[in-house]
Scaffold this active site. Structure first.
Site, PDB file in Angstrom:
ATOM      1  N   GLU A 140      36.935  39.121  30.871  1.00 20.03           N
ATOM      2  CA  GLU A 140      36.294  40.410  31.163  1.00 20.03           C
ATOM      3  C   GLU A 140      37.350  41.492  31.268  1.00 20.03           C
ATOM      4  O   GLU A 140      38.395  41.278  31.901  1.00 20.03           O
ATOM      5  CB  GLU A 140      35.545  40.388  32.511  1.00 20.03           C
ATOM      6  N   GLU A 147      34.701  34.079  38.842  1.00 17.79           N
ATOM      7  CA  GLU A 147      35.246  34.796  39.999  1.00 17.79           C
ATOM      8  C   GLU A 147      34.800  34.219  41.356  1.00 17.79           C
ATOM      9  O   GLU A 147      34.067  34.880  42.103  1.00 17.79           O
ATOM     10  CB  GLU A 147      34.868  36.271  39.935  1.00 17.79           C
TER      11      GLU A 147
HETATM   12  C1  FCB Z   1      33.198  41.514  37.627  1.00 18.31           C
HETATM   13  C2  FCB Z   1      31.962  40.676  37.431  1.00 18.31           C
HETATM   14  C3  FCB Z   1      30.988  41.236  36.416  1.00 18.31           C
HETATM   15  C4  FCB Z   1      30.895  42.747  36.498  1.00 18.31           C
HETATM   16  C5  FCB Z   1      32.267  43.367  36.502  1.00 18.31           C
HETATM   17  C6  FCB Z   1      32.256  44.872  36.527  1.00 18.31           C
HETATM   18  O1  FCB Z   1      33.726  41.263  38.888  1.00 18.31           O
HETATM   19  O2  FCB Z   1      32.312  39.376  37.023  1.00 18.31           O
HETATM   20  O3  FCB Z   1      29.748  40.619  36.579  1.00 18.31           O
HETATM   21  O4  FCB Z   1      30.141  43.105  37.575  1.00 18.31           O
HETATM   22  O5  FCB Z   1      33.000  42.886  37.596  1.00 18.31           O
END
Ligand code: FCB
Length: 456
Positions: free
Chosen positions: A356, A170
């Site tokens: 994620e 990110e």
């Molecule tokens: C993302 C991050 C991760 C975590 C989630 C909730 O942006 O990559 O580390 O904090 O959000």
């Protein structure tokens, strides 16, 4: 117990689809005394930066409990584990290698291999060594070259034992949230800095990827980006333009350079003093061929027009549509929408891993159990959205739940629990939540090729 359900012939039920759990170094490792301080240590020490005044010095004590944590991961029945490496645990301020720190990750990967679990490694999940920040951090072009050196050390040490390497996690967060919005370390608020950091991060990616590929030719190489569909608050032309601008600024800014060697046209609408410095040849370095694109997805975002720019409209909770603890709307369709849109925009969109996806909800222990039905529902609906994306023609090869453990949630400290496994931060006890049990039942059944998973 709630069972996850999928359409009968869903690709998600096939063995070649990879399921995993994800974590990141600063959020779980602790053992801060055996690594260099990072920008997050510094940020945590500044009053008012972290909601509960906490820090990552101890976190989940993963460096101490890593063998138990891997055994826990094994018990879930996943194919893969996504984790990140703390740069400052591997490279010291004087540039020398911290061999004990590097060995920690070698041992981790070896043990995962022994357990039959794929390693999916991220090199940079935001914990920039403070010694590099002291030299300008991501505003200093030289940091991109230091990142490439660090990548070489990791590539040499872990090589083909790793299934996939992601250079960055990110960059939107490590550029925009960190240098422009001021809510992540190092906490600057300056548009030019945000754009410059983004450019140097992408440059770092482009310099490191071929080096990783050279040392790990059998592994897959890529990057992890976060996406959120940007919706207008109203049908007015101004709000629609605001949403389109937000999409270019938050989503496309990071993907278009990788796939088309250019920033969105919006770049030229920025005042000259706000534009990043781009050297000749940079865009070619950035646009390395990608084996995969990691996609992190949590929610959608709504924007309205403000001063010829955009401003986000926070979602409102309602009785039928509660928000997550982060104040985020549960909006599974947004995942399908954004990926189908990206596929339409970029003919060369690489195969995707959902790296994620997950949610923070208020977890309560009742008689030693955590019945997090809302999180089960979140996973169920988002996995169905992944299924829909695949049906719509997007290539998705895997899915990682965020997160394995409750952990340090950045500026929110320990106030938000994203784990499928509950962590008691006093005793370091880990307790499987009902969501972990539901996923575990699905994952183990899939492995055993048992039709335990009810088809919809
Ligand atoms: C993302 C991050 C991760 C975590 C989630 C909730 O942006 O990559 O580390 O904090 O959000």
């Amino acid at each position: 117990m709630t069972q996850l359900q999928f359409p009968q012939r869903s690709k998600l039920l096939r063995r070649e689809f990879i399921f995993g759990v994800a974590t990141s170094s600063f959020q779980i490792e602790g053992a801060a005394d055996s690594r260099e301080p990072s920008i997050w240590d510094t940020f945590c020490a500044e009053p008012g930066r972290i909601k509960d005044g906490s820090n990552g010095l101890v976190a989940c004590e993963h460096v101490q409990h890593w063998r138990d944590d891997l055994a826990l991961i094994k018990s879930l029945g996943v194919d893969a584990y996504r984790f990140s490496i703390a740069w400052g645990r591997v490279i010291r301020a004087d540039g020398s290698i911290n061999h004990a720190g590097l060995q920690f990750y070698v041992d981790l990967v070896d043990e995962l291999q022994r357990l039959g679990i794929q390693s999916h490694v991220t090199l940079y999940h935001w914990d920039l060594p403070q010694y590099l920040e002291d030299r300008g951090g991501w505003l200093n072009r030289d940091t991109a070259f230091r990142f490439a050196e660090y990548a070489e050390v990791i590539g040499r040490a872990l090589g083909n034992k790793v299934s996939s390497y992601a250079t960055l996690n990110e960059p939107f967060c490590s550029a925009y949230l960190s240098y422009e919005a001021g809510i992540h370390a190092p906490g600057h608020k300056n548009r030019q800095q945000g754009r410059q950091a983004a450019h140097h991060l992408l440059l770092a990616h482009g310099l490191a990827l071929p080096i990783l590929r050279q040392h790990a030719p059998a592994a897959q190489h890529g990057i992890v980006l976060n996406f959120s569909p940007c919706h207008p608050a109203s049908d007015s032309a101004e709000d629609r333009k605001a949403a389109a601008t937000a999409h270019a600024y938050h989503n496309l800014w990071y993907l278009q350079p990788l796939l088309q060697r250019s920033y969105p046209d919006l770049l030229h609408e920025l005042a000259a003093h706000e534009q990043p410095q781009i050297e000749p040849g940079d865009m070619d370095i950035i646009a390395q061929p990608l084996d995969f694109l990691g996609v992190n997805y949590y929610t959608r975002t709504v924007f309205r027009a403000k001063n010829n720019w955009f401003s986000d409209v926070p979602p409102q909770a309602s009785a039928t549509k509660p928000l997550t603890c982060m104040g985020w709307e549960v909006y599974p369709h947004g995942l399908t929408e954004i990926l189908v849109e990206l596929k339409r925009t970029f003919a060369n969109l690489p195969p995707i891993y959902i790296t994620e996806n997950g949610a923070a909800f208020p977890d309560h222990i009742v008689n030693g159990a955590i019945n997090d039905q809302a999180r089960i529902d979140y996973y169920q609906s988002h996995l169905l959205a992944v299924h829909d994306c695949i049906e719509a023609g997007v290539t998705i090869n895997g899915y990682f739940a965020w997160s394995l453990l409750d952990n340090f949630e950045w500026a929110e400290g320990y106030t938000k629990r994203f784990g499928i496994v509950y962590v008691d931060f006093d005793s370091q006890e880990r307790i499987l939540k009902a969501s972990a049990r539901a996923l575990q039942q699905f994952w183990l059944a899939r492995k055993a090729k048992q039709p335990v998973v009810e088809a919809i």
